[in-house]
Write an enzyme that holds these catalytic residues in place. Sequence first.
Site, PDB file in Angstrom:
ATOM      1  CE  LYS A 144     -10.340  -6.107   0.308  1.00 57.66           C
ATOM      2  NZ  LYS A 144      -9.032  -5.639   0.821  1.00 57.66           N
ATOM      3  CG  HIS A 157     -14.167  -4.584   0.936  1.00 57.71           C
ATOM      4  ND1 HIS A 157     -14.471  -5.877   1.305  1.00 57.71           N
ATOM      5  CD2 HIS A 157     -13.611  -3.998   2.029  1.00 57.71           C
ATOM      6  CE1 HIS A 157     -14.101  -6.067   2.567  1.00 57.71           C
ATOM      7  NE2 HIS A 157     -13.571  -4.942   3.036  1.00 57.71           N
TER       8      HIS A 157
HETATM    9  P1  NAD Z   1      -4.557   2.536  -1.520  1.00 56.14           P
HETATM   10  O1  NAD Z   1      -4.324   1.967  -2.872  1.00 56.14           O
HETATM   11  O2  NAD Z   1      -5.467   3.704  -1.383  1.00 56.14           O
HETATM   12  O3  NAD Z   1      -3.140   2.964  -0.890  1.00 56.14           O
HETATM   13  C1  NAD Z   1      -2.036   2.102  -0.877  1.00 56.14           C
HETATM   14  C2  NAD Z   1      -0.771   2.949  -0.878  1.00 56.14           C
HETATM   15  O4  NAD Z   1       0.320   2.040  -0.773  1.00 56.14           O
HETATM   16  C3  NAD Z   1      -0.542   3.739  -2.169  1.00 56.14           C
HETATM   17  O5  NAD Z   1      -1.055   5.046  -2.075  1.00 56.14           O
HETATM   18  C4  NAD Z   1       0.978   3.753  -2.289  1.00 56.14           C
HETATM   19  O6  NAD Z   1       1.536   4.858  -1.612  1.00 56.14           O
HETATM   20  C5  NAD Z   1       1.408   2.498  -1.543  1.00 56.14           C
HETATM   21  N1  NAD Z   1       1.791   1.438  -2.495  1.00 56.14           N
HETATM   22  C6  NAD Z   1       0.978   0.746  -3.321  1.00 56.14           C
HETATM   23  N2  NAD Z   1       1.692  -0.124  -4.064  1.00 56.14           N
HETATM   24  C7  NAD Z   1       2.977   0.023  -3.675  1.00 56.14           C
HETATM   25  C8  NAD Z   1       4.179  -0.593  -4.059  1.00 56.14           C
HETATM   26  N3  NAD Z   1       4.206  -1.555  -4.983  1.00 56.14           N
HETATM   27  N4  NAD Z   1       5.324  -0.190  -3.441  1.00 56.14           N
HETATM   28  C9  NAD Z   1       5.309   0.764  -2.489  1.00 56.14           C
HETATM   29  N5  NAD Z   1       4.183   1.397  -2.082  1.00 56.14           N
HETATM   30  C10 NAD Z   1       3.043   1.028  -2.679  1.00 56.14           C
HETATM   31  O7  NAD Z   1      -5.046   1.303  -0.613  1.00 56.14           O
HETATM   32  P2  NAD Z   1      -5.789   1.330   0.798  1.00 56.14           P
HETATM   33  O8  NAD Z   1      -7.264   1.276   0.619  1.00 56.14           O
HETATM   34  O9  NAD Z   1      -5.199   2.413   1.660  1.00 56.14           O
HETATM   35  O10 NAD Z   1      -5.373  -0.117   1.372  1.00 56.14           O
HETATM   36  C11 NAD Z   1      -4.002  -0.457   1.538  1.00 56.14           C
HETATM   37  C12 NAD Z   1      -3.919  -1.861   2.118  1.00 56.14           C
HETATM   38  O11 NAD Z   1      -4.500  -1.894   3.438  1.00 56.14           O
HETATM   39  C13 NAD Z   1      -4.671  -2.931   1.315  1.00 56.14           C
HETATM   40  O12 NAD Z   1      -3.944  -4.138   1.376  1.00 56.14           O
HETATM   41  C14 NAD Z   1      -5.999  -3.067   2.066  1.00 56.14           C
HETATM   42  O13 NAD Z   1      -6.627  -4.310   1.873  1.00 56.14           O
HETATM   43  C15 NAD Z   1      -5.511  -2.895   3.495  1.00 56.14           C
HETATM   44  N6  NAD Z   1      -6.504  -2.467   4.477  1.00 56.14           N
HETATM   45  C16 NAD Z   1      -6.384  -3.007   5.715  1.00 56.14           C
HETATM   46  C17 NAD Z   1      -7.230  -2.583   6.726  1.00 56.14           C
HETATM   47  C18 NAD Z   1      -7.038  -3.132   8.122  1.00 56.14           C
HETATM   48  O14 NAD Z   1      -7.737  -2.721   9.073  1.00 56.14           O
HETATM   49  N7  NAD Z   1      -6.056  -4.035   8.308  1.00 56.14           N
HETATM   50  C19 NAD Z   1      -8.231  -1.634   6.474  1.00 56.14           C
HETATM   51  C20 NAD Z   1      -8.331  -1.111   5.182  1.00 56.14           C
HETATM   52  C21 NAD Z   1      -7.440  -1.521   4.190  1.00 56.14           C
END
Ligand code: NAD
Length: 256
Positions: free
Chosen positions: A145, A141
């Site tokens: 991540k 990834h």
């Molecule tokens: P990212 O860091 O770009 O975005 C996460 C967002 O969550 C931040 O912008 C913020 O607004 C919010 N956030 C972060 N910490 C926080 C906190 N302590 N309190 C409140 N809000 C908070 O991350 P991303 O790449 O968008 O991924 C987010 C999550 O989704 C991760 O856990 C990732 O592994 C997961 N993910 C899942 C899938 C799926 O298909 N299920 C796909 C991609 C990513």
Amino acid sequence: MRMGVAGIAGRMGRMVTAAILEAGHSLAGGLCLPGETPPDTPIFPDMAALSAACDAVIDFTHASTVLPHATLLAGTGCAWVLGTTGLTAADQAGVTAASSRIAVVQAANFAAGVNLVLALAQTLGAALPAAEYDAEIVEMHHRQKLDAPSGTALALGRAVAAGRGQDFDTVRTGARDGQCGARRPGEIGFAAMRGGQIVGEHTLIFTAADEQIALTHRAFDRASFARGAVRAAAWAVGRAPGLYDMKDVLGMKAAG
Ligand code: NAD
């Protein structure tokens, strides 16, 4: 259908926002952290305010938010689509408790193709004896991540263990380093690589003495996750309380 996005300024939140509009649903707005620059949409002060304006909340944030979100959403009529990974056992217990009161769709990966690969992983696990075929999962990834192994890698491992009738937590093995000893028969090994802006690559490898089978999925664009999550939200609204996954949404449960 009114949808809200928790983590709306994040990598996934932005894609989900676009996918909601692309699918013709109404975007109520979202939640983000102070100092973030969200898309041009209403930002709510907290989950209570967001959920009051929505039929479904799509949540891609951080594992530390899962328990408070579970507690809050359980008391609303709002469906919860949860994509956040890296949950602890206590986080997961909170999700399960919330699902006794609201519809929750939880998936480590919302891409349709990955859910087919998960079904194949279970079939291969059942067909290939653990004593002969060593199962290993390699994932790569982007460098930002936070959790490892990825939720999708763990879901692949769980699918293999389910096919083999094993307890996943007793057979999983993390990174090997130093004098770690020989491979235990029947274990499921994980290796995680990080670099650049790779959206998500997973390979499940079964290696026997005389042959090897490898099953690879590569995600090129987060839009596949975002579209799947929006599809899950539309499916979940109006459903009975329960903990659902993408196999339910895609109608794959009968096929296993
Ligand atoms: P990212 O860091 O770009 O975005 C996460 C967002 O969550 C931040 O912008 C913020 O607004 C919010 N956030 C972060 N910490 C926080 C906190 N302590 N309190 C409140 N809000 C908070 O991350 P991303 O790449 O968008 O991924 C987010 C999550 O989704 C991760 O856990 C990732 O592994 C997961 N993910 C899942 C899938 C799926 O298909 N299920 C796909 C991609 C990513």
